[in-house]
Design an enzyme around this catalytic site. Structure first.
Site, PDB file in Angstrom:
ATOM      1  N   GLN A   1      59.368 -11.964  23.348  1.00 21.02           N
ATOM      2  CA  GLN A   1      58.617 -11.766  22.105  1.00 21.02           C
ATOM      3  C   GLN A   1      59.414 -12.322  20.925  1.00 21.02           C
ATOM      4  O   GLN A   1      60.599 -11.993  20.756  1.00 21.02           O
ATOM      5  CB  GLN A   1      58.314 -10.276  21.883  1.00 21.02           C
ATOM      6  CG  GLN A   1      57.418 -10.041  20.667  1.00 21.02           C
ATOM      7  CD  GLN A   1      56.979  -8.583  20.499  1.00 21.02           C
ATOM      8  OE1 GLN A   1      57.435  -7.699  21.228  1.00 21.02           O
ATOM      9  NE2 GLN A   1      56.117  -8.350  19.536  1.00 21.02           N
TER      10      GLN A   1
ATOM     11  N   HIS B   1      50.514  -9.202  19.974  1.00 23.88           N
ATOM     12  CA  HIS B   1      49.569 -10.292  20.238  1.00 23.88           C
ATOM     13  C   HIS B   1      49.401 -10.465  21.732  1.00 23.88           C
ATOM     14  O   HIS B   1      50.336 -10.286  22.510  1.00 23.88           O
ATOM     15  CB  HIS B   1      50.017 -11.598  19.592  1.00 23.88           C
ATOM     16  CG  HIS B   1      51.443 -11.978  19.861  1.00 23.88           C
ATOM     17  ND1 HIS B   1      52.497 -11.398  19.195  1.00 23.88           N
ATOM     18  CD2 HIS B   1      51.991 -12.855  20.729  1.00 23.88           C
ATOM     19  CE1 HIS B   1      53.624 -11.911  19.630  1.00 23.88           C
ATOM     20  NE2 HIS B   1      53.351 -12.794  20.571  1.00 23.88           N
TER      21      HIS B   1
HETATM   22  P1  5GP Z   1      55.760 -14.461  21.424  1.00 28.03           P
HETATM   23  O1  5GP Z   1      56.922 -15.365  21.753  1.00 28.03           O
HETATM   24  O2  5GP Z   1      56.142 -13.505  20.306  1.00 28.03           O
HETATM   25  O3  5GP Z   1      55.138 -13.781  22.584  1.00 28.03           O
HETATM   26  O4  5GP Z   1      54.628 -15.414  20.864  1.00 28.03           O
HETATM   27  C1  5GP Z   1      54.597 -15.863  19.555  1.00 28.03           C
HETATM   28  C2  5GP Z   1      53.748 -17.096  19.555  1.00 28.03           C
HETATM   29  O5  5GP Z   1      53.440 -17.411  18.208  1.00 28.03           O
HETATM   30  C3  5GP Z   1      54.452 -18.337  20.127  1.00 28.03           C
HETATM   31  O6  5GP Z   1      53.724 -18.810  21.243  1.00 28.03           O
HETATM   32  C4  5GP Z   1      54.466 -19.320  18.971  1.00 28.03           C
HETATM   33  O7  5GP Z   1      54.231 -20.655  19.373  1.00 28.03           O
HETATM   34  C5  5GP Z   1      53.375 -18.790  18.073  1.00 28.03           C
HETATM   35  N1  5GP Z   1      53.560 -19.087  16.665  1.00 28.03           N
HETATM   36  C6  5GP Z   1      54.704 -18.949  15.956  1.00 28.03           C
HETATM   37  N2  5GP Z   1      54.503 -19.285  14.670  1.00 28.03           N
HETATM   38  C7  5GP Z   1      53.185 -19.620  14.571  1.00 28.03           C
HETATM   39  C8  5GP Z   1      52.367 -20.041  13.473  1.00 28.03           C
HETATM   40  O8  5GP Z   1      52.803 -20.161  12.324  1.00 28.03           O
HETATM   41  N3  5GP Z   1      51.073 -20.307  13.734  1.00 28.03           N
HETATM   42  C9  5GP Z   1      50.544 -20.185  15.002  1.00 28.03           C
HETATM   43  N4  5GP Z   1      49.263 -20.483  15.161  1.00 28.03           N
HETATM   44  N5  5GP Z   1      51.286 -19.778  16.049  1.00 28.03           N
HETATM   45  C10 5GP Z   1      52.589 -19.496  15.830  1.00 28.03           C
END
Ligand code: 5GP
Length: 112
Positions: free
Chosen positions: A92, A98
């Protein structure tokens, strides 16, 4: 504490939004890991799944049903994967709950 997803909800930064209702928002991931890669987030701020309480049961179910609806809307309802990374060591990076909806390529197991 607001994250960049909070800014997307408030339209302070842009996103490619594919779905919205009163409880959640869904937009395309900026760094897609599959041909279809959408993030489904509750409008209510919750840092991570482990913070969810019994009172959040309906909201969590709502995110699953929204995922179904978005998959149908995007034509990927026959094969998609949902991922929730909980905690930095699980991958994360944004601390606003999300659900990743991934589709459009084969997926392997274990997921790595
Ligand atoms: P996590 O790593 O927390 O599970 O997922 C976060 C996700 O957010 C990642 O897949 C990353 O690419 C996405 N993400 C990060 N910054 C942004 C942004 O500014 N806009 C969008 N649309 N996605 C983002």
């Amino acid at each position: 504490m607001s994250t960049l997803f909070g800014k997307i909800i408030r339209r302070e930064i842009p996103a490619d939004i594919v779905y919205e209702d009163e409880l959640c928002l869904a937009f395309r991931d900026i760094n897609p890991q599959a041909p279809t890669h959408v993030l489904i987030i509750p409008k209510q701020e919750m840092a991570k799944l482990a913070d969810a309480k019994a009172a959040d049961q309906a909201l969590l179910g709502h995110l699953m049903l929204a995922a179904n609806q978005i998959a149908r809307q995007l034509g990927v309802e026959n094969a998609f994967r949902l991922v929730v990374n909980n905690g930095a060591e699980a991958g994360q990076s944004v601390f606003h709950l999300h659900v990743h909806l991934l589709a459009g390529r084969p997926f392997h197991w274990p997921p790595g």
